[in-house]
Design an enzyme around this catalytic site. Structure first.
Site, mmCIF file in Angstrom:
data_model
loop_
_atom_site.group_PDB
_atom_site.id
_atom_site.type_symbol
_atom_site.label_atom_id
_atom_site.label_comp_id
_atom_site.label_asym_id
_atom_site.label_seq_id
_atom_site.Cartn_x
_atom_site.Cartn_y
_atom_site.Cartn_z
ATOM 1 N N GLU A 25 0.546 -1.409 -0.008
ATOM 2 C CA GLU A 25 0.156 0.057 0.022
ATOM 3 C C GLU A 25 0.904 1.267 0.261
ATOM 4 O O GLU A 25 2.005 1.059 -0.025
ATOM 5 C CB GLU A 25 -0.993 -0.151 1.056
ATOM 6 N N LYS A 87 -4.949 10.892 1.077
ATOM 7 C CA LYS A 87 -5.237 9.626 1.605
ATOM 8 C C LYS A 87 -6.370 9.130 1.069
ATOM 9 O O LYS A 87 -7.454 9.462 1.295
ATOM 10 C CB LYS A 87 -5.387 9.722 3.278
ATOM 11 N N VAL A 107 -5.233 0.607 3.106
ATOM 12 C CA VAL A 107 -5.650 -1.090 2.660
ATOM 13 C C VAL A 107 -6.894 -0.997 2.058
ATOM 14 O O VAL A 107 -6.715 -2.013 1.176
ATOM 15 C CB VAL A 107 -5.654 -1.540 4.068
ATOM 16 N N ASP A 139 -16.346 5.669 14.705
ATOM 17 C CA ASP A 139 -15.071 5.706 13.724
ATOM 18 C C ASP A 139 -14.761 4.255 13.431
ATOM 19 O O ASP A 139 -14.096 3.510 14.278
ATOM 20 C CB ASP A 139 -14.048 6.516 14.379
ATOM 21 N N SER A 141 -12.830 2.007 10.362
ATOM 22 C CA SER A 141 -12.189 1.975 9.192
ATOM 23 C C SER A 141 -13.026 1.057 8.147
ATOM 24 O O SER A 141 -13.227 0.198 8.276
ATOM 25 C CB SER A 141 -10.934 1.403 9.354
ATOM 26 N N ALA A 142 -12.910 1.813 7.067
ATOM 27 C CA ALA A 142 -13.640 1.136 5.690
ATOM 28 C C ALA A 142 -12.619 -0.035 5.621
ATOM 29 O O ALA A 142 -13.048 -0.768 4.645
ATOM 30 C CB ALA A 142 -13.483 2.090 4.767
ATOM 31 N N ASP A 143 -11.448 -0.404 5.969
ATOM 32 C CA ASP A 143 -10.684 -1.360 5.654
ATOM 33 C C ASP A 143 -11.380 -2.598 6.164
ATOM 34 O O ASP A 143 -11.254 -3.796 5.381
ATOM 35 C CB ASP A 143 -9.291 -1.437 6.573
ATOM 36 N N LYS A 160 -3.169 -2.183 16.170
ATOM 37 C CA LYS A 160 -2.468 -1.090 16.877
ATOM 38 C C LYS A 160 -3.292 -0.955 18.085
ATOM 39 O O LYS A 160 -4.489 -0.857 17.923
ATOM 40 C CB LYS A 160 -2.045 0.254 16.353
HETATM 41 N N1 PSU Z 1 -1.781 1.754 10.641
HETATM 42 C C1 PSU Z 1 -0.486 1.750 10.525
HETATM 43 N N2 PSU Z 1 0.028 2.685 9.479
HETATM 44 C C2 PSU Z 1 -0.566 3.065 8.491
HETATM 45 C C3 PSU Z 1 -2.111 3.080 8.641
HETATM 46 C C4 PSU Z 1 -2.443 2.219 9.650
HETATM 47 O O1 PSU Z 1 0.086 1.323 11.122
HETATM 48 O O2 PSU Z 1 -0.001 3.684 7.641
HETATM 49 C C5 PSU Z 1 -3.051 3.432 7.614
HETATM 50 C C6 PSU Z 1 -3.188 2.388 6.377
HETATM 51 O O3 PSU Z 1 -3.252 2.611 4.896
HETATM 52 C C7 PSU Z 1 -4.732 1.942 6.874
HETATM 53 C C8 PSU Z 1 -5.252 3.350 7.076
HETATM 54 O O4 PSU Z 1 -5.271 1.491 5.784
HETATM 55 O O5 PSU Z 1 -4.212 3.767 8.046
HETATM 56 C C9 PSU Z 1 -6.428 3.286 8.042
HETATM 57 O O6 PSU Z 1 -6.844 4.558 8.293
HETATM 58 P P1 PSU Z 1 -8.510 5.032 8.442
HETATM 59 O O7 PSU Z 1 -8.487 4.418 9.975
HETATM 60 O O8 PSU Z 1 -8.915 6.177 8.541
HETATM 61 O O9 PSU Z 1 -9.198 3.922 7.788
HETATM 62 MN MN MN Z 2 -11.786 6.122 10.208
#
Ligand code: PSU
Ligand code: MN
Length: 301
Positions: A25, A87, A107, A139, A141-143, A160
């Site tokens: 990614e 992003k 992701v 909140d 994540s869309a992941d 994490k």
């Molecule tokens: N966690 C990490 N490093 C990162 C990310 C997450 O330790 O770089 C990034 C990844 O690209 C992940 C994104 O898909 O943050 C998730 O963001 P959000 O929580 O806004 O969906």
């Molecule tokens: Mn988010």
């Protein structure tokens, strides 16, 4: 959809010849690490995959094209531009394509583009998940939704503790996403190899994981899979130190009203500062460790 896809010549050749390919990614490059360590890590990841005879396909959106496989100039551009690059998660891709804009893929967005290109395995550091306090902020994540619907296996170092690990596992269970642990039954917590949570299944070899992916694909399941790979003990951080940094960063984010897509990059950068750069060193090592495992899995499918 494919008219928007641009596969690099090296990746296309590997796919045509039936050689293994893994996706990488790019949000981790632009938003996850500072320059120049981000560029060094991106290059090291590609080199690590090649050590296993696997072709790396770093994914990003460049001038509106969904790219699987970047040139070194493109890697450098993303690394130098950093958080000024958009992003890009699932919802951003149509806008970037229409406006011929650039984006660093999360992701979720990397999985979408990998699937379009026919890439089955993807290595990253950490995925997004259910954030602490999600019961009020919503909140999530869309992941996680992407893992539920897109057939790509994602190798990460667990989640994490900026996230709510328990709720993240519950969400994945609801969505039917298999969560496998490589040589562990404990969910690794990114900077540390242990947590209070368990994965569904312990796998003891890359081939065993490759067999599960093949079975999932063979059954025609629409979704992906999460493979959690613990950080090697010698690079792990003391739990008390990392927990204190994360708690402080979360408190600051709250006080400053940071939310939405800005929260994960803010927390990562703050934790790095608060640990005097130690968290970044661990982060780099665990990503490389994930690339090595993903490469061995891809070779076994
Ligand atoms: N966690 C990490 N490093 C990162 C990310 C997450 O330790 O770089 C990034 C990844 O690209 C992940 C994104 O898909 O943050 C998730 O963001 P959000 O929580 O806004 O969906
Ligand atoms: Mn988010």
């Amino acid at each position: 959809m494919k008219q928007y896809l641009k596969i690099s010549p090296a990746v296309q050749k590997a796919l045509d010849e039936g050689r293994p390919v893994i996706a990488l990614e790019s949000t981790i490059i632009s938003h996850g690490m500072p320059y120049p360590q981000n560029l060094e890590t991106a290059r090291l990841c590609e080199a690590e995959a090649r050590k296993y005879g696997v072709e790396p396909a770093t994914v990003a959106v460049i001038h509106g094209q969904l790219c699987a496989g970047l040139t070194d100039e493109e890697l450098e551009y993303l690394a130098r531009t950093g958080p000024k690059v958009i992003k890009a998660s699932r919802r951003d891709l149509p806008v970037l394509v229409a406006e011929k804009a650039d984006g660093a893929t999360t992701v979720a967005a990397t999985m979408i583009i990998a699937a379009m290109a026919g890439i089955k395995v993807f290595a990253t550091g950490g995925i997004g998940g259910v954030h602490r306090g999600a019961e009020t902020t919503m909140d999530i994540s869309a992941d996680l939704e992407e893992l539920a619907q897109t057939p790509v296996a994602v190798v990460c170092a667990g989640a994490k503790s900026i996230l709510d690990l328990g709720l993240t596992l519950e969400y994945l269970e609801t969505k039917g996403v298999p969560v496998l642990g490589y040589k562990t039954k404990m969910l690794p917590a990114f900077y540390t190899y242990e947590s209070d949570f368990e994965v569904d299944y312990r796998m003891d070899s890359p081939q065993e994981i490759a067999d599960v992916i093949r079975a999932q694909r063979g059954m025609g399941y629409p979704g992906g899979m999460l493979i959690t790979n613990p950080i090697p003990a010698e690079y792990a951080m003391p739990k008390a130190e990392i927990d204190a940094a994360i708690d402080q960063a979360l408190g600051e984010a709250d006080a400053q009203g940071i939310k939405g897509k800005a929260i994960t990059p803010f927390l990562l950068a703050r934790v790095c500062e608060l640990t005097g750069g130690e968290s970044l060193k661990s982060n780099i090592k665990l990503v490389l460790n994930n690339v090595a495992l993903a490469s061995q899995i891809a070779a076994g499918i």
